[in-house]
Design a protein around this motif. Structure first.
Motif, PDB file in Angstrom:
ATOM      1  N   MET A   1      14.462  -5.290  16.349  1.00  0.00           N
ATOM      2  CA  MET A   1      14.034  -4.322  15.432  1.00  0.00           C
ATOM      3  C   MET A   1      14.067  -5.050  14.171  1.00  0.00           C
ATOM      4  N   THR A   2      13.133  -4.291  13.274  1.00  0.00           N
ATOM      5  CA  THR A   2      13.109  -4.679  11.847  1.00  0.00           C
ATOM      6  C   THR A   2      13.060  -3.673  11.083  1.00  0.00           C
ATOM      7  N   LEU A   3      13.479  -3.745   9.717  1.00  0.00           N
ATOM      8  CA  LEU A   3      13.426  -2.616   8.902  1.00  0.00           C
ATOM      9  C   LEU A   3      12.189  -1.814   8.640  1.00  0.00           C
ATOM     10  N   GLY A   4      11.034  -2.589   8.986  1.00  0.00           N
ATOM     11  CA  GLY A   4       9.801  -1.815   8.848  1.00  0.00           C
ATOM     12  C   GLY A   4       9.512  -0.937  10.212  1.00  0.00           C
ATOM     13  N   ALA A   5      10.097  -1.502  11.526  1.00  0.00           N
ATOM     14  CA  ALA A   5      10.149  -0.588  12.527  1.00  0.00           C
ATOM     15  C   ALA A   5      10.953   0.508  12.377  1.00  0.00           C
ATOM     16  N   LEU A   6      12.129   0.290  11.869  1.00  0.00           N
ATOM     17  CA  LEU A   6      13.407   1.449  11.926  1.00  0.00           C
ATOM     18  C   LEU A   6      12.401   2.473  11.007  1.00  0.00           C
ATOM     19  N   LEU A   7      11.854   2.231   9.873  1.00  0.00           N
ATOM     20  CA  LEU A   7      11.224   3.387   9.052  1.00  0.00           C
ATOM     21  C   LEU A   7      10.130   4.077   9.869  1.00  0.00           C
ATOM     22  N   GLU A  28       6.495  10.053   3.975  1.00  0.00           N
ATOM     23  CA  GLU A  28       5.675   9.602   2.663  1.00  0.00           C
ATOM     24  C   GLU A  28       6.301   8.215   2.248  1.00  0.00           C
ATOM     25  N   LEU A  29       7.546   8.107   2.674  1.00  0.00           N
ATOM     26  CA  LEU A  29       8.159   6.876   2.280  1.00  0.00           C
ATOM     27  C   LEU A  29       7.297   5.754   3.291  1.00  0.00           C
ATOM     28  N   ASP A  30       7.424   6.041   4.721  1.00  0.00           N
ATOM     29  CA  ASP A  30       6.658   5.220   5.435  1.00  0.00           C
ATOM     30  C   ASP A  30       5.267   4.467   4.919  1.00  0.00           C
ATOM     31  N   ALA A  31       4.289   5.691   4.505  1.00  0.00           N
ATOM     32  CA  ALA A  31       2.960   5.463   4.120  1.00  0.00           C
ATOM     33  C   ALA A  31       2.827   4.698   2.921  1.00  0.00           C
ATOM     34  N   ARG A  32       3.799   4.963   2.069  1.00  0.00           N
ATOM     35  CA  ARG A  32       3.825   4.114   0.866  1.00  0.00           C
ATOM     36  C   ARG A  32       4.347   2.875   0.794  1.00  0.00           C
ATOM     37  N   ALA A  33       5.059   2.624   1.709  1.00  0.00           N
ATOM     38  CA  ALA A  33       5.938   1.384   2.203  1.00  0.00           C
ATOM     39  C   ALA A  33       4.610   0.408   2.685  1.00  0.00           C
ATOM     40  N   LEU A  64       9.524  -0.632  -2.129  1.00  0.00           N
ATOM     41  CA  LEU A  64       9.321  -2.018  -2.079  1.00  0.00           C
ATOM     42  C   LEU A  64      10.099  -2.771  -1.188  1.00  0.00           C
ATOM     43  N   LEU A  65      11.366  -2.313  -0.756  1.00  0.00           N
ATOM     44  CA  LEU A  65      12.094  -3.120   0.263  1.00  0.00           C
ATOM     45  C   LEU A  65      11.399  -3.067   1.357  1.00  0.00           C
ATOM     46  N   PHE A  66      11.091  -1.764   1.788  1.00  0.00           N
ATOM     47  CA  PHE A  66      10.406  -1.703   3.214  1.00  0.00           C
ATOM     48  C   PHE A  66       8.813  -2.218   3.141  1.00  0.00           C
ATOM     49  N   ALA A  68       7.934  -4.949   1.676  1.00  0.00           N
ATOM     50  CA  ALA A  68       8.269  -6.427   1.568  1.00  0.00           C
ATOM     51  C   ALA A  68       8.506  -6.862   2.867  1.00  0.00           C
ATOM     52  N   ALA A  69       9.468  -5.647   3.610  1.00  0.00           N
ATOM     53  CA  ALA A  69       9.615  -6.377   4.881  1.00  0.00           C
ATOM     54  C   ALA A  69       8.625  -6.291   6.122  1.00  0.00           C
ATOM     55  N   ARG A  70       7.551  -5.422   5.718  1.00  0.00           N
ATOM     56  CA  ARG A  70       6.403  -5.290   6.525  1.00  0.00           C
ATOM     57  C   ARG A  70       5.467  -6.513   6.170  1.00  0.00           C
ATOM     58  N   ALA A  71       5.466  -6.978   4.907  1.00  0.00           N
ATOM     59  CA  ALA A  71       4.610  -8.192   4.505  1.00  0.00           C
ATOM     60  C   ALA A  71       5.149  -9.506   5.053  1.00  0.00           C
TER      61      ALA A  71
END
Length: 489
Positions: A1-7, A28-33, A64-66, A68-71
């Motif tokens: 699991m990663t932060l991106g996957a959690l979101l 919306e948070l998922d899309a904007r991340a 930005l946290l999520f 950055a996690a996905r990038a």
């Protein structure tokens, strides 16, 4: 699991974050991340690069946290309360590929960095980008967050936290804090602290609603509790004091649990808070290097007067023990030693600080906290003193060596020692004990004003004593215990 996957697993129309009158859903948070992640990749940010954020609390921080996690990038929290030279030093150490800053905070940055203004440029920066994650490989043991705290020498240290470290926070929320997807959590701590971002991920990671405060204003906090039906909150003791002293009015009966930590809570304040607010209280102890709480004093433990000075017992997935800091052997029950932690939450080390990393993390996995405590027969920890001379004022960690270095340069100062003394409002406040240079007559106002040109205001002395000489032992070390004795019973 990663932060991106959690979101991704939480994406829905449920409210995720409310801040300054605006609410965004988890979808919306998922899309904007994801849009943030694509913007970072487009701008040349590579996996492992640092991306710094300098702003007061706002929804964009978590985007930005999520993102950055996905990038595959590492988000670096910059403390906007610091003086510009301090911010410059941390930014130089982190060497971010990009900085995202609020318009007001941007002026604190030195030149030479690529900056996206979160107030004027952010929406255009992510506009039109895909709302699904980019194809960047990310692993659970990748570093995703870097938070700075000063060391005993005053030099900043960037504690590196991984996805795996931070993914303990929802478990912490459910197990220790009693949170769920139905919880409404008020987050007032600054997000550049683990007590902000880490605590924020507790309810957020469970699919609950987070009420994010941009600043600590007791009347606004009380109003938000009533308006949103807040069930959970974390406050440093100074904020608990402010909340109790605020004019009555708002209905706070929705509160189920208030967690407290970051500084010692006096028994008098704790008993008053329990009596006035009528909700459960949870004492926690942890640090940036442990990605948050490692011990908890459960609400039921607050019914036992002998435990009110305890920081509780280890949470189930940690090993927390007391060791002799000289021999490294476990300390017997009731004997003061150093708190050490062995846990999946422990930092992987400090950025660009191999010697300090080696001094903090042992070969067999223990993290040396530098905090002194003793444990009773039931495993309850009682903080006894600080192995380090750290001062905790209003939840902020202040290291005397850093303040001493600043004050020592003031005109007319020959020698100086800095200690923490009691403060009704902040728990502790900074006092400088100064030996004037021959023939000089510096005033307290002069010393304080000089310090404020070099340090964040909260680190500066609020009072100054003048003495003929500082007490020292045979090896020349200043006896700070002697200096503190008149102020601490």
């Amino acid at each position: 699991m990663t932060l991106g996957a959690l979101l991704s697993s939480l994406a829905s129309d449920r409210p995720a974050i409310t801040c300054n009158g605006r609410t965004i859903t988890f979808a919306e948070l998922d899309a904007r991340a994801s849009q943030v992640a694509h913007a970072l990749v487009r701008d040349g940010v590579r996996p492992g690069d640092r991306v710094a954020v300098l702003t007061r609390n706002r929804t964009e921080w978590f985007e930005l946290l999520f993102g950055a996690a996905r990038a595959g990038a590492v988000l670096v929290g910059l403390n906007w309360r610091l003086a510009p030279p301090e911010i410059a030093a941390i930014a130089a150490d982190a060497a971010p590929a990009l900085v995202l800053a609020g318009s007001a905070e941007r002026a604190l940055l030195p030149s030479g960095f690529r900056v996206v203004d979160l107030d004027s440029d952010h929406e255009a920066w992510i506009a039109g980008l895909p709302t699904t994650p980019p194809a960047v490989p990310v692993a659970a043991d990748d570093v995703v967050l870097q938070l700075y705290s000063s060391g005993t020498t005053g030099l900043p240290k960037g504690a590196r936290l991984t996805h795996a470290n931070l993914l303990f926070t929802p478990r912490m929320g459910a197990t220790a804090y009693g949170m769920s997807a139905a919880s409404v959590n008020l987050l007032a701590s600054p997000l550049f602290h683990i007590g902000g971002t880490g605590y924020g991920l507790t309810t957020l990671g469970l699919g609950g609603h987070t009420i994010l405060m941009s600043e600590v204003v007791p009347s606004a906090i009380a109003a938000a509790i009533e308006e949103h039906g807040v069930t959970h909150a974390f406050f440093v003791p100074a904020v608990v004091q402010m909340l109790l002293d605020a004019p009555p009015g708002p209905d706070l009966s929705s509160l189920q649990v208030i967690a407290y930590g970051g500084a010692p809570m006096t028994e008098a304040l704790l008993k008053r808070a329990i009596g006035v607010l009528g909700c459960a209280f949870l004492g926690v102890y942890g640090m940036t290097e442990t990605a948050g709480s490692v011990t908890a004093l459960a609400p039921a433990d607050h019914d036992r007067p002998e435990l009110l000075r305890s920081v509780g017992r280890a949470l189930p997935w940690h090993e927390v023990a007391v060791f002799d800091p000289v021999t490294g052997d476990p300390s017997p029950v009731g004997e003061v030693g150093e708190i050490r932690v062995r846990s999946g939450q422990n930092t992987v080390g400090y950025w660009n600080r191999p010697a300090e990393t080696a001094a903090t993390l042992t070969a067999d996995g223990w993290l040396c906290t530098g905090d002194a405590a003793y444990a009773d027969a039931d495993g309850y920890l009682f903080l006894h003193d600080r192995i380090k001379d750290m001062i905790i004022s209003g939840g902020e960690n202040i290291y005397p060596a850093e303040v001493e270095n600043a004050v020592a340069g003031a005109p007319g100062v020959a020698d100086v020692a800095v200690i923490g003394v009691p403060s009704e409002r902040w728990g502790e406040t900074v006092k400088a004990v100064v030996v004037p240079a021959d023939g000089a007559t510096p005033t307290a106002e002069d010393v304080i004003a000089y310090a404020r040109t070099r340090l964040a205001r909260y680190k500066c002395p609020t009072s100054v004593d003048f003495v003929d000489a500082l007490p020292r032992n045979a090896s020349g070390k200043i006896l700070k215990r002697t200096l503190r004795a008149p102020y601490w019973p």
